[in-house]
Scaffold this motif. Structure first.
Motif, PDB file in Angstrom:
ATOM      1  N   MET A   1       0.854  -1.167   0.000  1.00 32.92           N
ATOM      2  CA  MET A   1       0.000   0.000   0.000  1.00 32.92           C
ATOM      3  C   MET A   1       0.903   1.234   0.000  1.00 32.92           C
ATOM      4  N   SER A   2       0.585   2.185  -0.839  1.00 29.31           N
ATOM      5  CA  SER A   2       1.437   3.364  -0.951  1.00 29.31           C
ATOM      6  C   SER A   2       1.240   4.293   0.244  1.00 29.31           C
ATOM      7  N   VAL A   3       2.213   5.156   0.440  1.00 29.53           N
ATOM      8  CA  VAL A   3       2.143   6.130   1.526  1.00 29.53           C
ATOM      9  C   VAL A   3       0.961   7.070   1.295  1.00 29.53           C
ATOM     10  N   ALA A   4       0.726   7.425   0.046  1.00 23.22           N
ATOM     11  CA  ALA A   4      -0.394   8.315  -0.261  1.00 23.22           C
ATOM     12  C   ALA A   4      -1.725   7.671   0.118  1.00 23.22           C
ATOM     13  N   ARG A   5      -1.884   6.377  -0.166  1.00 24.87           N
ATOM     14  CA  ARG A   5      -3.134   5.697   0.173  1.00 24.87           C
ATOM     15  C   ARG A   5      -3.284   5.578   1.689  1.00 24.87           C
ATOM     16  N   LEU A   6      -2.177   5.271   2.394  1.00 23.76           N
ATOM     17  CA  LEU A   6      -2.232   5.217   3.857  1.00 23.76           C
ATOM     18  C   LEU A   6      -2.622   6.569   4.441  1.00 23.76           C
ATOM     19  N   LEU A   7      -2.062   7.632   3.872  1.00 26.11           N
ATOM     20  CA  LEU A   7      -2.412   8.979   4.313  1.00 26.11           C
ATOM     21  C   LEU A   7      -3.888   9.266   4.048  1.00 26.11           C
ATOM     22  N   GLN A   8      -4.398   8.806   2.918  1.00 25.19           N
ATOM     23  CA  GLN A   8      -5.810   9.003   2.605  1.00 25.19           C
ATOM     24  C   GLN A   8      -6.693   8.279   3.616  1.00 25.19           C
ATOM     25  N   TYR A   9      -6.358   7.023   3.939  1.00 25.83           N
ATOM     26  CA  TYR A   9      -7.137   6.269   4.927  1.00 25.83           C
ATOM     27  C   TYR A   9      -7.083   6.937   6.299  1.00 25.83           C
ATOM     28  N   ALA A  10      -5.884   7.359   6.703  1.00 25.28           N
ATOM     29  CA  ALA A  10      -5.746   8.016   8.002  1.00 25.28           C
ATOM     30  C   ALA A  10      -6.536   9.319   8.052  1.00 25.28           C
ATOM     31  N   SER A  11      -6.503  10.070   6.964  1.00 26.08           N
ATOM     32  CA  SER A  11      -7.247  11.328   6.895  1.00 26.08           C
ATOM     33  C   SER A  11      -8.751  11.077   6.984  1.00 26.08           C
ATOM     34  N   THR A  12      -9.222  10.044   6.296  1.00 24.47           N
ATOM     35  CA  THR A  12     -10.643   9.714   6.348  1.00 24.47           C
ATOM     36  C   THR A  12     -11.051   9.306   7.759  1.00 24.47           C
ATOM     37  N   PRO A  56     -17.782   3.802   4.299  1.00 23.63           N
ATOM     38  CA  PRO A  56     -16.353   4.030   4.016  1.00 23.63           C
ATOM     39  C   PRO A  56     -15.454   2.894   4.510  1.00 23.63           C
ATOM     40  N   VAL A  57     -15.843   2.268   5.629  1.00 25.20           N
ATOM     41  CA  VAL A  57     -15.041   1.147   6.125  1.00 25.20           C
ATOM     42  C   VAL A  57     -15.076  -0.001   5.128  1.00 25.20           C
ATOM     43  N   LEU A  58     -16.254  -0.302   4.603  1.00 22.94           N
ATOM     44  CA  LEU A  58     -16.391  -1.367   3.612  1.00 22.94           C
ATOM     45  C   LEU A  58     -15.613  -1.029   2.338  1.00 22.94           C
ATOM     46  N   GLY A  59     -15.652   0.223   1.924  1.00 22.81           N
ATOM     47  CA  GLY A  59     -14.882   0.644   0.751  1.00 22.81           C
ATOM     48  C   GLY A  59     -13.391   0.451   0.962  1.00 22.81           C
ATOM     49  N   GLY A  60     -12.900   0.763   2.148  1.00 19.02           N
ATOM     50  CA  GLY A  60     -11.492   0.552   2.446  1.00 19.02           C
ATOM     51  C   GLY A  60     -11.114  -0.918   2.448  1.00 19.02           C
ATOM     52  N   VAL A  61     -12.001  -1.756   3.001  1.00 17.88           N
ATOM     53  CA  VAL A  61     -11.728  -3.193   3.035  1.00 17.88           C
ATOM     54  C   VAL A  61     -11.712  -3.768   1.623  1.00 17.88           C
ATOM     55  N   VAL A  62     -12.645  -3.340   0.781  1.00 16.89           N
ATOM     56  CA  VAL A  62     -12.715  -3.852  -0.587  1.00 16.89           C
ATOM     57  C   VAL A  62     -11.473  -3.450  -1.374  1.00 16.89           C
ATOM     58  N   ASN A  63     -10.989  -2.236  -1.197  1.00 14.20           N
ATOM     59  CA  ASN A  63      -9.832  -1.757  -1.950  1.00 14.20           C
ATOM     60  C   ASN A  63      -8.499  -2.157  -1.335  1.00 14.20           C
ATOM     61  N   ALA A  64      -8.494  -2.649  -0.100  1.00 16.04           N
ATOM     62  CA  ALA A  64      -7.237  -2.983   0.564  1.00 16.04           C
ATOM     63  C   ALA A  64      -6.498  -4.093  -0.165  1.00 16.04           C
ATOM     64  N   ARG A  65      -7.201  -5.100  -0.657  1.00 16.09           N
ATOM     65  CA  ARG A  65      -6.539  -6.201  -1.359  1.00 16.09           C
ATOM     66  C   ARG A  65      -5.846  -5.701  -2.632  1.00 16.09           C
TER      67      ARG A  65
END
Length: 112
Positions: A1-12, A56-65
């Motif tokens: 997972m990229s740093v940008a995506r981690l930052l996006q998840y943390a921001s959300t 949003p939690v479900l969206g994160g789980v679906v995109n995490a893989r």
């Protein structure tokens, strides 16, 4: 997972917590609004809150893989041999060949 995506998840997550805290601290003011409109019942109100949190939690789980698999590979592009493409009318532009994917951590296929 990229740093940008981690930052996006943390921001959300931080934004959801901040909004939830803000609304929780002002819930008495929201209840005694004196508005003329009808209010939602407790079951419907909690259903809406659940949907707003689970979506949003479900969206994160679906995109995490997909993010994990994207992180596991690296695309190598050889910028040392660009191809010049004639665009017509005297215009041209350099283009690089398409990259090749390899597993992250695997040695680069270039010989030095």
């Amino acid at each position: 997972m990229s740093v940008a995506r981690l930052l996006q998840y943390a921001s959300t997550a931080f934004g959801l917590v901040a909004i939830g805290r803000h609304l929780w601290r002002r819930r008495e003011r929201l209840r005694t609004g004196g508005g003329t409109g009808g209010r939602l019942g407790p079951v419907l109100r909690w259903s809406v809150v659940t949907v707003l949190v689970v979506t949003p939690v479900l969206g994160g789980v679906v995109n995490a893989r997909e993010d994990f698999h994207a992180y596991r590979s690296v695309t190598d592009v050889d910028y040392t041999h660009p191809t010049t493409v004639d665009l017509g009318g005297g215009a041209s532009e350099p283009r690089t060949p398409p990259g090749r994917s390899r597993p992250r951590g695997a040695p680069s296929p270039r010989a030095y």
